[in-house]
Design a protein around this motif. Structure first.
Motif, short mmCIF file in Angstrom:
data_model
loop_
_atom_site.label_atom_id
_atom_site.label_comp_id
_atom_site.label_asym_id
_atom_site.label_seq_id
_atom_site.Cartn_x
_atom_site.Cartn_y
_atom_site.Cartn_z
N SER A 303 107.93 -79.89 210.42
CA SER A 303 107.33 -79.00 211.40
C SER A 303 107.45 -77.54 210.98
O SER A 303 108.42 -77.14 210.32
N LEU A 304 106.46 -76.76 211.38
CA LEU A 304 106.44 -75.32 211.13
C LEU A 304 105.94 -74.64 212.39
O LEU A 304 104.89 -75.02 212.92
N THR A 305 106.68 -73.64 212.89
CA THR A 305 106.29 -72.96 214.13
C THR A 305 106.10 -71.46 213.90
O THR A 305 106.22 -70.67 214.83
N SER A 306 105.79 -71.05 212.69
CA SER A 306 105.74 -69.63 212.35
C SER A 306 104.68 -68.88 213.15
O SER A 306 103.62 -69.42 213.49
N VAL A 327 103.21 -80.99 211.06
CA VAL A 327 102.78 -80.43 212.34
C VAL A 327 103.06 -78.93 212.27
O VAL A 327 104.22 -78.53 212.07
N ALA A 328 102.03 -78.11 212.41
CA ALA A 328 102.20 -76.68 212.18
C ALA A 328 101.36 -75.85 213.14
O ALA A 328 100.35 -76.33 213.67
N THR A 329 101.78 -74.62 213.34
CA THR A 329 100.96 -73.65 214.04
C THR A 329 99.89 -73.13 213.09
O THR A 329 99.97 -73.31 211.87
N VAL A 335 95.82 -74.73 208.26
CA VAL A 335 94.74 -75.61 208.71
C VAL A 335 94.19 -76.45 207.55
O VAL A 335 94.13 -77.69 207.65
N PRO A 336 93.75 -75.85 206.42
CA PRO A 336 93.26 -76.70 205.33
C PRO A 336 94.32 -77.57 204.68
O PRO A 336 94.01 -78.64 204.16
N HIS A 341 95.85 -84.86 207.43
CA HIS A 341 97.19 -85.36 207.14
C HIS A 341 98.14 -85.25 208.33
O HIS A 341 99.17 -85.94 208.35
N GLY A 342 97.83 -84.35 209.27
CA GLY A 342 98.75 -84.11 210.37
C GLY A 342 98.07 -83.34 211.47
O GLY A 342 96.88 -83.52 211.73
N PHE A 343 98.80 -82.40 212.10
CA PHE A 343 98.32 -81.79 213.32
C PHE A 343 98.61 -80.29 213.34
O PHE A 343 99.69 -79.85 212.95
N ILE A 344 97.62 -79.53 213.82
CA ILE A 344 97.78 -78.11 214.09
C ILE A 344 97.92 -77.95 215.60
O ILE A 344 97.16 -78.54 216.37
N THR A 345 98.88 -77.13 216.02
CA THR A 345 99.15 -76.97 217.44
C THR A 345 99.08 -75.50 217.85
O THR A 345 99.30 -74.60 217.02
N PRO A 346 98.82 -75.24 219.13
CA PRO A 346 99.01 -73.87 219.64
C PRO A 346 100.50 -73.57 219.71
O PRO A 346 101.32 -74.48 219.69
#
Length: 404
Positions: A303-306, A327-329, A335-336, A341-346
């Motif tokens: 996970s990345l929440t930067s 899973v990243a912001t 995004v690319p 492969h996974g998920f982009i989140t707000p």
């Protein structure tokens, strides 16, 4: 025909401390050195104090790997006691001895590689303008680089910069908008050692056993230094939401400052888990790890929440290559990198927690796409691209000398 053995390259680091840019650059230097080029490294600082951690050059994993590969590493041995916002390459003026040492090392190199823009203040004082400099850029927020951005723009204006390596499209776009000519910039995407970073059920079982994590428990790994841009409080709020809904889950926090010795981190944990302090018992504070391939292999999600600054985060790539779902912001090129492969989140704790749950549930389903993407993230591909660029810079510099 350029002889590779004749190409001598000096990389200049502001210092050795935990972070993706240094790991990535050191990997590239080792690969290029083994391919026949002659690389060496100069570090401005012999130790740094960052992320509530004293980090000595001789203790650093990148230093150990470089020297083990036969890459000479020297230092000007500066030893600052800095706040996180201060620029390591600034402060007191460089001494005559420091400038002389830098000049002597640079005189033995055909090309200088500046790891990020911070060393350019030193190089501008110590190195003749005709010596080609390639600047390796690893962030997407040049406006937050303080006076180092001014040094980069000045070096470009003076004709010192022969090229800029951008690790991501977002890096190129941001520095172009900041005033660096697009024609100087070349995007070379980050790559990792695919033999080291791969799914491994034995490593997975051993790491989980060492941390007393049940075989079937969901594991989220957060690999980041303790810095404002990483938005650790957001991660911890998401962790609280996730641990409430997943009673078996464990969260592993790795990186400089991710230890119980960091009062800032402990305060963040206390704030995030104020009403449910027992949940925080399922956080493992692992600090700097030299076996991240094992940690990622043991995880289900990386996970990345930067909030800012990221370009092509190495933690996402390394984790993905070990089978963890990213899973990243939405920062930098996340995004690319994550697409398919996974998920982009707000940047919302509940949304992040929900994405972790979905990632764990769909890990088996997403595994084939992670496998198919491996060559795209290969270190071999990255090193070959660096070699091609350095050869071209050297040829162009030699041609200019011949004309004069």
């Amino acid at each position: 025909m350029l002889e590779k053995d004749g190409l001598r390259v000096l990389s200049v680091y502001e210092g050795f401390f935990s972070g993706g840019a240094r790991m990535l650059h050191s990997d590239a230097v080792i690969g290029l050195h083994r391919s026949g080029q002659r690389h060496s490294v100069l570090s401005i600082h012999g130790e740094v104090h960052r992320e509530a951690t004293r980090q000595r050059m001789e203790d650093d994993a990148c230093y150990a790997r470089l020297t083990a590969a036969g890459v000479p590493v020297t230092s000007l041995d500066r030893s600052p006691n800095l706040t996180p916002s201060q620029d390591l390459s600034r402060g007191p003026d460089f001494t005559a001895a420091e400038l002389d040492a830098t000049a002597r090392l640079a005189a033995g190199a055909d090309i200088l590689l500046s790891l990020k823009e911070q060393p350019l203040g030193l190089l501008g004082q110590a190195v003749p303008a005709h010596r080609p400099v390639v600047v390796c850029l690893h962030r997407s927020d040049p406006e937050n680089q303080g006076p180092a951005l001014d040094d980069l723009l000045a070096a470009v204006a003076d004709g010192r910069v022969a090229a800029c390596v951008c690790c991501a499209e977002s890096t190129r776009d941001a520095y172009r908008d900041a005033g660096v000519p697009a024609g100087l910039m070349r995007v070379i995407p980050n790559g990792v050692d695919l033999l080291r970073f791969r799914p491994d059920p034995v490593r997975r079982a051993q790491l989980r056993a060492s941390l007393r994590i049940p075989a079937g428990a969901p594991v989220i790994v957060f690999a980041a230094r303790y810095a404002a841009m990483k938005n650790v409080p957001l991660f911890l709020r998401a962790a609280r939401a996730y641990l409430r809904r997943e009673p078996r889950a464990r969260l592993l926090l790795c990186g400089a400052g991710m230890t119980a010795d960091n009062p800032g981190l402990l305060a963040d944990i206390a704030a995030a888990f104020a009403d449910r302090p027992r949940l925080a018992g399922r956080l493992a504070l692992l600090g700097v790890r030299l076996d991240m391939e094992n940690v990622y292999a043991a995880a289900d999600v990386v996970s990345l929440t930067s909030a800012n600054g990221e370009a092509a985060p190495l933690c996402l790539i390394e984790g993905m290559m070990c089978g963890a779902v990213p899973v990243a912001t939405d920062v930098g090129d996340c995004v690319p990198i994550v697409a398919g492969h996974g998920f982009i989140t707000p940047p919302d704790p509940e949304s992040i927690a929900a994405a972790w749950s979905e990632a764990v549930a769909r890990r088996t389903e997403l595994a084939p796409s992670l496998t198919r993407s491996r060559e795209r993230f290969s270190r071999t591909r990255m090193v070959a691209s660096y070699a091609t660029l350095l050869d071209a810079v050297h040829r162009d510099a030699a041609a200019r000398v011949a004309l004069h």
